[in-house]
Scaffold this motif. Structure first.
Motif, PDB file in Angstrom:
ATOM      1  N   HIS A  61       0.864  -1.181   0.000  1.00  0.00           N
ATOM      2  CA  HIS A  61       0.000   0.000   0.000  1.00  0.00           C
ATOM      3  C   HIS A  61       0.899   1.229   0.000  1.00  0.00           C
ATOM      4  O   HIS A  61       2.083   1.150   0.363  1.00  0.00           O
ATOM      5  N   THR A  62       0.332   2.374  -0.372  1.00  0.00           N
ATOM      6  CA  THR A  62       1.130   3.597  -0.403  1.00  0.00           C
ATOM      7  C   THR A  62       1.097   4.340   0.924  1.00  0.00           C
ATOM      8  O   THR A  62       1.913   5.225   1.161  1.00  0.00           O
ATOM      9  N   LYS A  63       0.135   3.979   1.766  1.00  0.00           N
ATOM     10  CA  LYS A  63       0.043   4.593   3.089  1.00  0.00           C
ATOM     11  C   LYS A  63      -0.136   3.507   4.145  1.00  0.00           C
ATOM     12  O   LYS A  63      -0.083   2.319   3.845  1.00  0.00           O
ATOM     13  N   LYS A  64      -0.368   3.907   5.350  1.00  0.00           N
ATOM     14  CA  LYS A  64      -0.440   3.012   6.508  1.00  0.00           C
ATOM     15  C   LYS A  64      -1.479   1.904   6.324  1.00  0.00           C
ATOM     16  O   LYS A  64      -2.610   2.160   5.943  1.00  0.00           O
ATOM     17  N   ILE A  65      -1.052   0.674   6.597  1.00  0.00           N
ATOM     18  CA  ILE A  65      -1.976  -0.469   6.605  1.00  0.00           C
ATOM     19  C   ILE A  65      -2.684  -0.486   7.959  1.00  0.00           C
ATOM     20  O   ILE A  65      -2.048  -0.507   9.010  1.00  0.00           O
ATOM     21  N   THR A  66      -4.025  -0.497   7.931  1.00  0.00           N
ATOM     22  CA  THR A  66      -4.792  -0.348   9.179  1.00  0.00           C
ATOM     23  C   THR A  66      -5.647  -1.559   9.539  1.00  0.00           C
ATOM     24  O   THR A  66      -6.014  -1.736  10.703  1.00  0.00           O
ATOM     25  N   CYS A  67      -6.008  -2.368   8.586  1.00  0.00           N
ATOM     26  CA  CYS A  67      -6.903  -3.486   8.882  1.00  0.00           C
ATOM     27  C   CYS A  67      -6.688  -4.602   7.880  1.00  0.00           C
ATOM     28  O   CYS A  67      -6.069  -4.408   6.819  1.00  0.00           O
ATOM     29  N   GLY A 115      -6.481  -3.464   4.113  1.00  0.00           N
ATOM     30  CA  GLY A 115      -6.964  -2.126   3.800  1.00  0.00           C
ATOM     31  C   GLY A 115      -6.069  -1.096   4.462  1.00  0.00           C
ATOM     32  O   GLY A 115      -5.467  -1.363   5.512  1.00  0.00           O
ATOM     33  N   GLY A 116      -5.982   0.090   3.859  1.00  0.00           N
ATOM     34  CA  GLY A 116      -5.104   1.110   4.406  1.00  0.00           C
ATOM     35  C   GLY A 116      -5.634   2.508   4.221  1.00  0.00           C
ATOM     36  O   GLY A 116      -6.720   2.731   3.666  1.00  0.00           O
ATOM     37  N   GLU A 117      -4.845   3.461   4.690  1.00  0.00           N
ATOM     38  CA  GLU A 117      -5.241   4.866   4.595  1.00  0.00           C
ATOM     39  C   GLU A 117      -5.190   5.384   3.171  1.00  0.00           C
ATOM     40  O   GLU A 117      -5.640   6.505   2.910  1.00  0.00           O
ATOM     41  N   ASP A 118      -4.657   4.606   2.237  1.00  0.00           N
ATOM     42  CA  ASP A 118      -4.648   5.016   0.825  1.00  0.00           C
ATOM     43  C   ASP A 118      -5.964   4.687   0.134  1.00  0.00           C
ATOM     44  O   ASP A 118      -6.072   4.809  -1.095  1.00  0.00           O
ATOM     45  N   ASN A 119      -6.972   4.241   0.951  1.00  0.00           N
ATOM     46  CA  ASN A 119      -8.312   3.927   0.439  1.00  0.00           C
ATOM     47  C   ASN A 119      -8.284   2.843  -0.640  1.00  0.00           C
ATOM     48  O   ASN A 119      -8.968   2.928  -1.672  1.00  0.00           O
ATOM     49  N   ASN A 120      -7.491   1.830  -0.398  1.00  0.00           N
ATOM     50  CA  ASN A 120      -7.387   0.704  -1.319  1.00  0.00           C
ATOM     51  C   ASN A 120      -7.562  -0.611  -0.571  1.00  0.00           C
ATOM     52  O   ASN A 120      -7.201  -0.728   0.610  1.00  0.00           O
ATOM     53  N   MET A 162      -8.578  -3.180  -5.367  1.00  0.00           N
ATOM     54  CA  MET A 162      -9.771  -2.393  -5.652  1.00  0.00           C
ATOM     55  C   MET A 162      -9.696  -1.058  -4.930  1.00  0.00           C
ATOM     56  O   MET A 162      -9.443  -1.021  -3.721  1.00  0.00           O
ATOM     57  N   PRO A 163      -9.915   0.052  -5.645  1.00  0.00           N
ATOM     58  CA  PRO A 163      -9.981   1.360  -4.981  1.00  0.00           C
ATOM     59  C   PRO A 163     -11.317   1.504  -4.258  1.00  0.00           C
ATOM     60  O   PRO A 163     -12.349   0.993  -4.700  1.00  0.00           O
ATOM     61  N   LEU A 164     -11.313   2.227  -3.142  1.00  0.00           N
ATOM     62  CA  LEU A 164     -12.509   2.385  -2.324  1.00  0.00           C
ATOM     63  C   LEU A 164     -12.890   3.857  -2.226  1.00  0.00           C
ATOM     64  O   LEU A 164     -12.066   4.748  -2.505  1.00  0.00           O
ATOM     65  N   ARG A 165     -14.115   4.136  -1.786  1.00  0.00           N
ATOM     66  CA  ARG A 165     -14.598   5.515  -1.697  1.00  0.00           C
ATOM     67  C   ARG A 165     -14.154   6.203  -0.419  1.00  0.00           C
ATOM     68  O   ARG A 165     -14.429   7.388  -0.240  1.00  0.00           O
ATOM     69  N   GLY A 166     -13.550   5.479   0.467  1.00  0.00           N
ATOM     70  CA  GLY A 166     -13.085   6.052   1.717  1.00  0.00           C
ATOM     71  C   GLY A 166     -12.185   5.059   2.423  1.00  0.00           C
ATOM     72  O   GLY A 166     -11.815   4.007   1.879  1.00  0.00           O
ATOM     73  N   GLU A 167     -11.819   5.374   3.655  1.00  0.00           N
ATOM     74  CA  GLU A 167     -10.922   4.492   4.400  1.00  0.00           C
ATOM     75  C   GLU A 167     -11.679   3.261   4.896  1.00  0.00           C
ATOM     76  O   GLU A 167     -12.755   3.365   5.482  1.00  0.00           O
ATOM     77  N   PRO A 168     -11.113   2.067   4.678  1.00  0.00           N
ATOM     78  CA  PRO A 168     -11.805   0.848   5.108  1.00  0.00           C
ATOM     79  C   PRO A 168     -11.547   0.536   6.587  1.00  0.00           C
ATOM     80  O   PRO A 168     -10.576   0.990   7.192  1.00  0.00           O
ATOM     81  N   ALA A 169     -12.437  -0.260   7.156  1.00  0.00           N
ATOM     82  CA  ALA A 169     -12.285  -0.760   8.523  1.00  0.00           C
ATOM     83  C   ALA A 169     -13.044  -2.082   8.629  1.00  0.00           C
ATOM     84  O   ALA A 169     -13.951  -2.354   7.840  1.00  0.00           O
ATOM     85  N   CYS A 210     -16.287  -2.122   6.133  1.00  0.00           N
ATOM     86  CA  CYS A 210     -16.933  -0.826   6.333  1.00  0.00           C
ATOM     87  C   CYS A 210     -16.078   0.231   5.645  1.00  0.00           C
ATOM     88  O   CYS A 210     -14.864   0.295   5.866  1.00  0.00           O
ATOM     89  N   VAL A 211     -16.699   1.068   4.835  1.00  0.00           N
ATOM     90  CA  VAL A 211     -15.972   2.097   4.099  1.00  0.00           C
ATOM     91  C   VAL A 211     -16.482   3.468   4.527  1.00  0.00           C
ATOM     92  O   VAL A 211     -17.688   3.748   4.422  1.00  0.00           O
ATOM     93  N   ASP A 212     -15.567   4.264   5.048  1.00  0.00           N
ATOM     94  CA  ASP A 212     -15.872   5.641   5.436  1.00  0.00           C
ATOM     95  C   ASP A 212     -16.996   5.708   6.469  1.00  0.00           C
ATOM     96  O   ASP A 212     -17.729   6.708   6.533  1.00  0.00           O
ATOM     97  N   LYS A 213     -17.167   4.653   7.240  1.00  0.00           N
ATOM     98  CA  LYS A 213     -18.164   4.567   8.313  1.00  0.00           C
ATOM     99  C   LYS A 213     -19.606   4.723   7.827  1.00  0.00           C
ATOM    100  O   LYS A 213     -20.514   4.928   8.624  1.00  0.00           O
TER     101      LYS A 213
END
Length: 839
Positions: A152-158, A170-175, A189-196, A219-222
């Protein structure tokens, strides 16, 4: 679709087990993880640089010191290794629960900060993500490390592993990326927001997918729940919900493709992933008034829970609109946080925003035993309660030293244990005993304990001293050629055990000698003696049930797991056989005109997760998963609870109750006959017939006198003094028109000629002639003459002539043999029994 919630009283009432709190956690969120599989440990991390590990009873076990605050931890699939990462280190810390030691692994990414880690569900693979989007896959078995830069290009979060060892991140790069176990990207797959909250599961389809877990939910963008099918990457499903629900807080899969979703404004939702149902809400309710923080699902309990406001609500997954339990947390004013069950469903943990963890006991092992009317059962993981409700004794709680795997009770002692060790308690702890193998089961009586292990039973004194124990201890069997013991039971005077060779052995405790050894055709799996040890039910390896001396139990279910004998003083021959769903009532009739009989009286449905412990006067006392007991009135004994006034108004119900009582040999007592004016003629006839079958002559006389049957009263009075059981049973069988049975009973009695007399009185001439040839040849001429007269009367002259000639021939034969007189004397016959007059 709107569903109104309703509170449903349940046997499962979670109780507060312990609370974890630490000064270092105060006022902040905490991170915690239950040990997988076993659930023996819970690891907790706060804002300090430590991870504290507690056992399942809330006792601190150990502490891991880290170079910085813990940012992630997880247990491996077997619960053996806890992996931890911290904010200021590139190392991965591993704590081995089996040896209580900590190891660390250098990730090789010294300039990168660890942000996420997760063990595989099925393999010893650990995935570690970093703040720069890099990935490390570590194989615990081979110690191989696979670094993947730029996942990922940014922090991996989940992230989540699938059962096929695919890794979704999933990460903060919304991917969203999906990789194989080597780290190669399979889908992106690109996402519409940050996943969780990413999960793998299987979408509900008309046909079961052979490819396993092929759907990723997140969950995308809550606000949006996205479902991504790996096999159809171009058509992801995005589900948006009404704004009044608030933010999407948490979701869990359950059942056959269903998803449970919790929203911040307290709403609780269920949807199906079947493509035809995916846009509709199968269930929706506002579970909490102001807020909802987390949801959890226990597949072992088949329950779902949500936490919000100041409470936890627990639902049955089979019927979500029914709330089985509500747990109030009035002291938590800063809000709740995360909710998680252990894998076995026994413990439920809730973290709060002020830094505490509440642990609740939601399921207890079903451990309990009974001796007579005394019960002992587990009421907490380290507490056994002893009670005797029949004798109205106050319950007594015993704090035990270990979480037991078995509980046994006798009249004066309780035993608990695990592995090869048992602890014995009276009013206080008496002693502990180590055995030569892992204990499978244990039984107690007033003086002895019998422990089954390694195919043998060790019998020893409970309160004897060590020297006495060695003298008063014996192993059964004493010869390996006699087979392995599979089950055992202990009464006041006898030890029973069953072997894999099919033997049912009875040992007299007074001299420890075998007094009975019955050989069965297959292995004996369970034995259940009655309280006196005079009767025994056993179950064999083919799930057949038998009453010893062996007789097949009618309609014996192959799913039966246990048998309880009635401890009521007047029902010594009644017992129930039970499985997970039903209890079947049997009655042993020891004295009938047919001989000993076992009848299936009826069945009673049992509630979910109830284990019968005691049977007393029509009531089953059952142990529940909450550590309490409940009473179940058997349908076969409902007549005990029905008022006489109700029966008077319902003749059909009265007849049903009478039939139940008679099958259990609950015959009407002579003292209560005058009060039973509501009985009709059919009821009196049924009661009288039952008295005759059970050979209750005195009571039968009273019954027939009350019903006005004079002929039967006179007939019964004429046989009242007969002591020969078979002769008496023959007369009663004759009164019941059971003539073939009556003949067999007469012939086995001290007066076989009664069979001949009965056949003559009944005009059964062929049978009478056969019996006369066997019993009294001198009567053949007279029987032949009477038979001929009968045939002549009905017009059968040919056969009438033949019998006249047969009678004369036999009379001449008798006359030629007689030498003492010149005339044939008529032989003496037995006294004729007065035939019951018919109304």
């Amino acid at each position: 679709m709107r569903n109104d919630l309703k509170i449903k009283k349940s046997s499962l009432c979670p109780q507060s087990f312990f609370v974890l709190a630490d000064k270092a956690w105060a006022g902040s969120y905490v991170l915690y993880k239950w040990q997988k599989s076993l659930g023996n440990y819970i690891a907790v991390a706060g804002q300090d640089s430590t991870v504290k590990i507690f056992d399942r009873h809330g006792q601190k076990w150990t502490e891991l010191n880290l170079p910085g605050r813990c940012v992630g931890m997880d247990w491996d699939k077997d619960g053996d290794i806890l992996a931890v990462i911290s904010a200021k280190s590139s190392s991965i810390f591993l704590w081995d629960a089996s040896v209580n030691k900590t190891f660390h692994i250098d990730s090789g990414m010294s300039k990168d900060q660890m942000s996420f880690l997760l063990w595989s569900k099925t393999a010893p693979l650990l995935a570690v993500g970093t703040a720069k989007g890099n990935l490390l896959i570590y194989n615990q078995q081979t110690s191989r490390k696979i670094p993947i830069l730029g996942k990922h290009t940014k922090k991996i979060t989940c992230g989540c592993w699938s059962s096929q060892n695919l890794l979704a991140l999933g990460g903060e790069d919304n991917n969203l990326t999906i990789s194989n176990h080597e780290g190669d990207t399979v889908r992106q797959m690109p996402l519409r927001g940050e996943p969780a909250e990413i999960f793998f599961s299987v979408m509900k389809t008309d046909e079961r997918s052979p490819q396993g877990e092929n759907t990723v939910s997140m969950c995308v963008d809550k606000k949006i729940l996205t479902l991504f099918n790996i096999n159809d990457p171009n058509n992801p499903v995005e589900l948006a919900f009404e704004r009044q629900y608030g933010n999407l807080v948490s979701h869990r899969w359950f059942g056959d493709g269903y998803i449970l979703i919790g929203f911040s404004h307290g709403y609780f939702l269920v949807i199906s992933t079947h493509i035809r149902e995916i846009k509709s809400e199968l269930y929706q309710a506002r579970n909490h008034k102001d807020s909802l923080y987390s949801v959890a699902v226990s597949t072992s309990l088949n329950k779902a829970a949500s936490c919000g406001d100041n409470c936890i609500k627990i639902h049955e997954l089979s019927d979500l609109k029914d709330i089985s339990s509500v747990i109030q947390l009035e002291d938590e004013t800063k809000g709740l946080d995360q909710l998680n069950w252990t894998d076995d469903g026994q413990l439920l943990a809730l973290s709060t925003q002020r830094g505490t963890i509440h642990v609740f006991l939601t399921k207890l092992p079903m451990l309990g035993d009974s001796f007579g009317t005394r019960l002992a059962f587990l009421t907490s993981l380290l507490e056994v309660t002893v009670s005797n409700q029949v004798e109205r004794e106050s319950p007594m709680s015993i704090q035990v030293e270990v979480e037991p795997t078995f509980v046994a009770v006798g009249p004066y002692h309780v035993a608990v244990g695990m592995n090869n060790k048992a602890w014995f308690y009276g009013l206080s702890k008496i002693k502990d005993v180590e055995y030569l193998g892992t204990i499978v089961s244990m039984c107690l009586n007033a003086d002895y304990a019998a422990a089954l292990f390694e195919g043998k039973v060790q019998l020893h004194m409970i309160e004897g001293r060590d020297a006495e124990d060695r003298k008063q201890m014996k192993l059964f069997p004493d010869d390996d050629s006699k087979g392995r013991i599979l089950c055992h039971a202990l009464t006041a005077e006898f030890l029973y055990y069953g072997t894999d060779l099919g033997n049912v052995v009875c040992v007299l405790l007074e001299d420890w000698e075998t007094v009975n050894n019955f050989s069965h055709s297959v292995s004996v799996r369970k034995v259940f003696p009655d309280p006196n040890g005079t009767w025994l039910v056993f179950i064999d390896d083919k799930n057949g049930g038998f009453l010893f001396s062996p007789a097949n139990l009618p309609n014996f279910s192959p799913t039966i797991t246990g048998v309880l004998w009635d401890n009521w003083h007047a029902d010594k021959g009644v017992f129930v056989a039970f499985d997970d769903d039903k209890a079947y009532t049997y009655a042993l009739h020891k004295r009938t005109i047919y001989g000993p009989q076992v009848v299936l009286v009826g069945s009673t449905a049992l509630l979910y997760s109830q284990r019968p412990l005691l049977f007393y006067n029509g009531e089953l006392t059952c142990q529940t998963t909450s550590g309490k007991t409940s009473e179940v009135v058997l349908h076969t004994h409902s007549f005990l609870k029905t008022s006489p006034d109700k029966l008077k108004d319902s003749p059909s119900e009265l007849s049903k109750q009478i039939s139940q009582a008679l099958q259990l040999k609950r015959l009407v007592s002579q003292s209560s006959l005058e009060t039973l004016s509501c009985f009709n003629e059919a009821d009196w006839a049924e009661i009288g017939r039952a008295c005759l079958i059970h050979m209750e002559v005195e009571l039968a006389i009273q019954i027939y006198r009350m019903s006005g049957n004079v002929g039967m009263v006179l007939s019964l009075q004429s046989i009242k003094g007969i002591e020969d059981k078979n002769l008496l049973a023959g007369h009663l069988a004759m009164f019941l028109d059971e003539y073939n049975l009556a003949q067999d009973l007469y012939l086995s009695s001290s007066c076989p000629a009664a069979a001949l007399e009965m056949r003559r009185d009944l005009l059964h001439w062929d049978s009478a002639l056969m019996l006369a040839k066997r019993l009294a040849e001198e009567q053949i001429p007279f029987i032949s003459k009477e038979y001929a007269v009968h045939l002549e009367f009905i017009g059968d002259y040919v056969n009438a002539l033949a019998h006249y000639e047969k009678g004369l021939t036999h009379q001449n034969k008798v006359s030629s043999i007689t030498t003492s007189t010149s005339t044939v004397q008529k032989p003496k016959t037995t006294r004729r029994l007065s035939w019951p007059l018919r109304r």
